[in-house]
Design a protein around this motif. Structure first.
Motif: not given
Length: 146
Positions: A63, A87, A91-99, A138
């Motif tokens: 990233y 997006r 935004v979506e791929h990194p955030l959702i995969n961290i979660i 994602r």
């Protein structure tokens, strides 16, 4: 360096999905079947935790060396959010995969504190399945399957 990390991140994702599916499905089957928690279940959960954390580290490095990252300063957050591809990647791929990795980590930690087989397996089944669903939601499928 970017291309090597991108390939590594893509191929490692196959391993993550494979072990996550194995761990989650195994825990679900054993929970529903009222089976006992065994040492092998611990190994599956631990290996899944390790490979998912390695994937997260590769992804974070990727990233920050990505040429896409400079789009934040060039376009601004508003324009990035309007473009579905940017997006997804920024935004979506990194955030959702961290979660998702956080859920796997929480599930692993919580399952160790449980005293009964059913509780251990149910915890793994719930948290690892939620992590799997988030991962699957994602993945940039059009780029990944090429």
């Amino acid at each position: 360096m970017y291309d090597v990390l991108l390939k590594l991140h893509s191929y490692w994702a196959y391993l993550v999905l494979l072990v996550l599916i194995i761990a989650a499905v195994s825990a679900i089957i054993k929970t529903v079947g009222d089976k006992e928690y065994e040492a092998n279940d611990f190994r599956k959960a631990l290996f899944t935790l390790i490979v998912s954390h390695i994937q997260l580290l590769i992804g974070l490095v990727l990233y920050f060396v990505s040429p896409r990252l400079k789009m934040f300063s060039e376009l601004g957050m508003g324009e990035i959010m309007k473009d579905s591809v940017n997006r997804l990647y920024l935004v979506e791929h990194p955030l959702i995969n961290i979660i998702a990795v956080a859920l796997i980590t929480i599930g692993y930690s919580k399952h160790k504190k449980k005293l009964t087989s059913k509780a251990k397996l149910k915890t793994i089944a719930i948290f690892y399945t939620l992590g799997l669903l988030l991962f699957l939601s994602r993945i940039p499928w059009n780029a990944w399957l090429d």
